[in-house]
Design a protein around this motif. Structure first.
Motif, PDB file in Angstrom:
ATOM      1  N   ASN A   5     -42.267  -2.986  -8.903  1.00  0.00           N
ATOM      2  CA  ASN A   5     -40.691  -3.283  -9.129  1.00  0.00           C
ATOM      3  C   ASN A   5     -40.141  -4.545  -9.021  1.00  0.00           C
ATOM      4  N   VAL A   7     -37.622  -7.310  -7.785  1.00  0.00           N
ATOM      5  CA  VAL A   7     -36.736  -7.583  -6.538  1.00  0.00           C
ATOM      6  C   VAL A   7     -35.387  -7.268  -7.261  1.00  0.00           C
ATOM      7  N   ASP A   9     -34.645  -3.884  -8.005  1.00  0.00           N
ATOM      8  CA  ASP A   9     -34.923  -2.601  -8.670  1.00  0.00           C
ATOM      9  C   ASP A   9     -34.736  -1.382  -7.613  1.00  0.00           C
ATOM     10  N   GLN A  11     -36.147   2.271  -6.503  1.00  0.00           N
ATOM     11  CA  GLN A  11     -37.502   2.998  -6.387  1.00  0.00           C
ATOM     12  C   GLN A  11     -37.134   4.223  -5.608  1.00  0.00           C
ATOM     13  N   ARG A  22     -34.648   0.043  -2.122  1.00  0.00           N
ATOM     14  CA  ARG A  22     -34.753  -1.394  -2.917  1.00  0.00           C
ATOM     15  C   ARG A  22     -35.196  -2.373  -2.377  1.00  0.00           C
ATOM     16  N   HIS A  24     -33.872  -6.161  -2.073  1.00  0.00           N
ATOM     17  CA  HIS A  24     -33.041  -7.209  -2.985  1.00  0.00           C
ATOM     18  C   HIS A  24     -32.602  -8.341  -1.865  1.00  0.00           C
ATOM     19  N   ASP A 117     -44.383 -11.124  -2.848  1.00  0.00           N
ATOM     20  CA  ASP A 117     -44.452  -9.675  -3.060  1.00  0.00           C
ATOM     21  C   ASP A 117     -44.171  -8.957  -1.728  1.00  0.00           C
ATOM     22  N   ARG A 132     -44.719   1.144  -1.986  1.00  0.00           N
ATOM     23  CA  ARG A 132     -44.233   0.717  -3.012  1.00  0.00           C
ATOM     24  C   ARG A 132     -44.236  -0.864  -3.099  1.00  0.00           C
ATOM     25  N   TRP A 134     -42.707  -4.786  -4.499  1.00  0.00           N
ATOM     26  CA  TRP A 134     -41.532  -5.531  -5.290  1.00  0.00           C
ATOM     27  C   TRP A 134     -42.080  -6.809  -5.581  1.00  0.00           C
TER      28      TRP A 134
END
Length: 171
Positions: A5, A7, A9, A11, A22, A24, A117, A132, A134
């Protein structure tokens, strides 16, 4: 293999209907209770991880130390995590149409912060959700595609692609 993803987004988790996460607000920031001595010479940054429940039942959410991994730079070296200044989600009941947010303070060499990441493994109702990822960076300016290392940044490439697609669709 799934794509990371960007940053910002959201999920969603298939196993937990209505639950989404997310990463962010990835930004340079000093910690509120002062710098850790182990971060001498490093640049601090902050990120937020928000868990939102759009489902019909509450979920008990855990997002604590060890469930967040932050890697920086093109080689993916581990960032320094300031656990003392960070705020986690520890067994919080997230009811429908509610959110819970964790705030993480980390540090690394300034030259490595254009590649950040973040991998999250959320625990929901005592079950481990899938990991997950990002991808993002600090200091990525709009339109900076043609400059040095930033050109190779996955997050910027995805962002530019999505912006181009949106512009085509709105014309």
């Amino acid at each position: 293999m799934y794509e990371p993803n960007v940053v910002g987004d959201w999920q969603e988790y298939d196993a937990h209907a209505g639950l989404r996460v997310r990463v962010h607000r990835l930004e340079a920031a000093e910690p509120p209770r002062g710098r850790d001595d182990a971060a001498e010479g490093l640049t601090y940054f902050r990120l937020r991880v928000t868990v939102e429940n759009r489902g019909e039942r509450p979920f008990t959410v855990h997002l604590e130390d060890g469930q967040i991994d932050v890697r920086i730079g093109p080689d993916g070296e581990s960032a320094f995590i300031d656990w003392r200044n960070s705020q986690f989600i520890e067994g919080f009941d997230v009811y429908p149409l509610r959110r819970a947010t964790a705030v993480l303070y980390a540090a690394g060499p300034e030259t490595s912060l254009s590649h950040v990441d973040v991998q999250i493994q959320l625990r929901v109702d005592d079950d481990w959700a899938d990991r997950r990822l990002w991808a993002g960076g600090i200091g990525l300016a709009e339109g900076a595609v043609g400059t040095g290392v930033v050109r190779d940044n996955l997050a910027l490439q995805v962002s530019n692609f999505l912006r181009d697609q949106a512009e085509e669709g709105t014309a």
